[in-house]
Design an enzyme around this catalytic site. Structure first.
Site, mmCIF file in Angstrom:
data_model
loop_
_atom_site.group_PDB
_atom_site.id
_atom_site.type_symbol
_atom_site.label_atom_id
_atom_site.label_comp_id
_atom_site.label_asym_id
_atom_site.label_seq_id
_atom_site.Cartn_x
_atom_site.Cartn_y
_atom_site.Cartn_z
ATOM 1 N N HIS A 45 0.845 -1.196 0.000
ATOM 2 C CA HIS A 45 0.000 0.000 0.000
ATOM 3 C C HIS A 45 0.882 1.247 0.000
ATOM 4 O O HIS A 45 1.694 1.446 0.893
ATOM 5 C CB HIS A 45 -0.881 -0.029 1.251
ATOM 6 C CG HIS A 45 -1.914 1.042 1.314
ATOM 7 N ND1 HIS A 45 -1.714 2.230 1.983
ATOM 8 C CD2 HIS A 45 -3.158 1.118 0.787
ATOM 9 C CE1 HIS A 45 -2.802 2.981 1.890
ATOM 10 N NE2 HIS A 45 -3.689 2.324 1.159
ATOM 11 N N GLU A 72 0.378 -0.996 -4.755
ATOM 12 C CA GLU A 72 -0.823 -0.164 -4.699
ATOM 13 C C GLU A 72 -0.361 1.278 -4.687
ATOM 14 O O GLU A 72 0.568 1.643 -3.958
ATOM 15 C CB GLU A 72 -1.628 -0.468 -3.431
ATOM 16 C CG GLU A 72 -2.999 0.202 -3.376
ATOM 17 C CD GLU A 72 -2.991 1.615 -2.839
ATOM 18 O OE1 GLU A 72 -4.017 2.314 -2.972
ATOM 19 O OE2 GLU A 72 -1.958 2.058 -2.268
ATOM 20 N N ASP A 74 -1.676 5.652 -5.703
ATOM 21 C CA ASP A 74 -2.760 6.604 -5.894
ATOM 22 C C ASP A 74 -2.312 7.634 -6.925
ATOM 23 O O ASP A 74 -1.117 7.950 -7.023
ATOM 24 C CB ASP A 74 -3.085 7.313 -4.577
ATOM 25 C CG ASP A 74 -3.168 6.343 -3.417
ATOM 26 O OD1 ASP A 74 -4.289 5.891 -3.124
ATOM 27 O OD2 ASP A 74 -2.126 6.021 -2.818
ATOM 28 N N HIS A 87 -0.540 9.849 -2.731
ATOM 29 C CA HIS A 87 -1.730 9.449 -2.005
ATOM 30 C C HIS A 87 -2.695 10.606 -1.782
ATOM 31 O O HIS A 87 -3.896 10.477 -2.001
ATOM 32 C CB HIS A 87 -1.354 8.849 -0.650
ATOM 33 C CG HIS A 87 -2.524 8.443 0.173
ATOM 34 N ND1 HIS A 87 -3.146 9.301 1.059
ATOM 35 C CD2 HIS A 87 -3.220 7.279 0.237
ATOM 36 C CE1 HIS A 87 -4.159 8.693 1.621
ATOM 37 N NE2 HIS A 87 -4.230 7.452 1.155
ATOM 38 N N GLU A 175 -5.462 3.836 -7.702
ATOM 39 C CA GLU A 175 -6.654 4.474 -7.160
ATOM 40 C C GLU A 175 -6.785 5.907 -7.658
ATOM 41 O O GLU A 175 -5.848 6.700 -7.547
ATOM 42 C CB GLU A 175 -6.637 4.477 -5.624
ATOM 43 C CG GLU A 175 -7.910 5.087 -5.056
ATOM 44 C CD GLU A 175 -7.925 5.193 -3.546
ATOM 45 O OE1 GLU A 175 -8.827 5.873 -3.026
ATOM 46 O OE2 GLU A 175 -7.044 4.596 -2.899
#
Length: 332
Positions: A45, A72, A74, A87, A175
């Site tokens: 993450h 993962e 963003d 993020h 994301e």
């Protein structure tokens, strides 16, 4: 996903609390799903933001070296419509910059120190430590020597293009972020459009795109229909509460373990919900920044048969995976 509470989960989890019985899910579109795993994926993450500086090339490379299976990250969009990996929708928490990504050009963002506020810990980005506590501060700008095998650029804010090029064989979760966390969707939709334009002709199928806002997921899918998805809040609720399809292109759910609503802890990731997803042909990835991380939590998730854990501590999680195997009863 995010460390901060997110309003749309209230509607989803309140309904979950009121639904006493499991819902029979609709069948998934695809006969087989490559994201259904025999052993849960170690999904780093933000590249493992408790152990490495969030969403930097250094973090991504270090997490993979430690055993992570998937990254993962963003994305936000700069003033000149370039997709960067970060993020937050602002620069303040992790970098040497201030203000929104959307108010800066790519050239301005690339000058920043992406590891400016990092100190390896559960609360890695506190701003009240002594300057020497920030382990990699100054590496990005050349004021401090980079660790062996790395360069100054590995500690700056990367573009999504650069990450995809650097890791052509590594599954990546992307994301879509937006500045407003509650009602407005305009920035989510704008960012979905820019990301869709970037990925619509990309042949990779080891990517998953997700957003809290279902509208952003739907907009991205309109533009880049071949890229796999995880649903937003709306699609997740449709499946979990009504047994409906979570939407076209969906291969996995990505949800937290619990959500706090008015002082009550509501359960989202459960063995029953994971099993229902598997029966319908969908994978289940759990993000747990809001729930806290520990070997006990990770072991519970493995026993619940999740297909991936989005962990801020991929090094420590890998150590648990090496010792604790998924039960034979798990599907996948």
């Amino acid at each position: 996903m995010s460390r901060a509470p997110f309003a749309p989960f209230a509607a989803l989890t309140l309904s979950l609390a009121l639904a006493a019985a499991s819902v029979a899910p609709a069948a998934a579109g695809a006969a087989t799903n490559p994201w259904l795993e025999k052993q849960p994926l170690n999904i780093a993450h933000q590249g493992g933001e408790d152990e490495f500086p969030s969403n930097t090339m250094f973090a991504f490379r270090s997490a993979l070296k430690a055993g992570a299976d998937m990254l993962e990250l963003d994305v936000g969009v700069t003033k000149d419509d370039q997709v960067v990996v970060m993020h937050d929708t602002t620069l303040d928490r992790t970098t040497s910059g201030k203000g929104t990504i959307a108010s800066h050009t790519l050239k301005q963002v690339e000058k920043l120190d992406g590891a400016y506020w990092f100190h390896a810990a559960d609360d890695a980005y506190r701003h009240d430590r002594s300057a020497k506590s920030y382990t990699f501060r100054g590496v990005a700008t050349g004021k401090k020597k980079a660790p062996k095998g790395f360069a100054a650029a590995d500690f700056r804010v990367p573009t999504l293009k650069a990450v995809l090029k650097a890791f052509p064989d590594t599954p990546i979760n992307i994301e879509i972020k937006g500045r407003t966390k509650a009602e407005a969707v305009d920035e989510y939709l704008q960012n979905a459009e820019v990301l869709g334009a970037l990925l619509k002709n990309n042949p990779r199928r080891d990517l998953i795109v997700v957003s809290f806002k279902q509208e952003a997921v739907d907009k991205f899918h309109e533009i880049a229909p071949k890229i796999p998805l995880a649903p937003g809040i709306g699609g997740s609720a449709d499946f979990l509460l009504g047994g409906k399809s979570p939407g076209p292109g969906v291969v996995a759910f990505q949800l937290p373990i619990t959500y706090e609503l008015n002082g009550t802890t509501l359960n989202v990731t459960t063995a029953a919900n994971v099993a229902n997803a598997h029966k319908a042909g969908y994978a289940w990835h759990t993000w747990l920044s809001d729930d806290g991380e520990s070997p006990a939590t990770w072991t519970k998730l493995i026993d619940w048969c999740v297909d991936g854990v989005m962990t801020a501590q991929p090094v420590k999680f890998e150590q648990v995976l090496e010792k604790h195997q998924r039960p034979a009863s798990c599907a996948g």
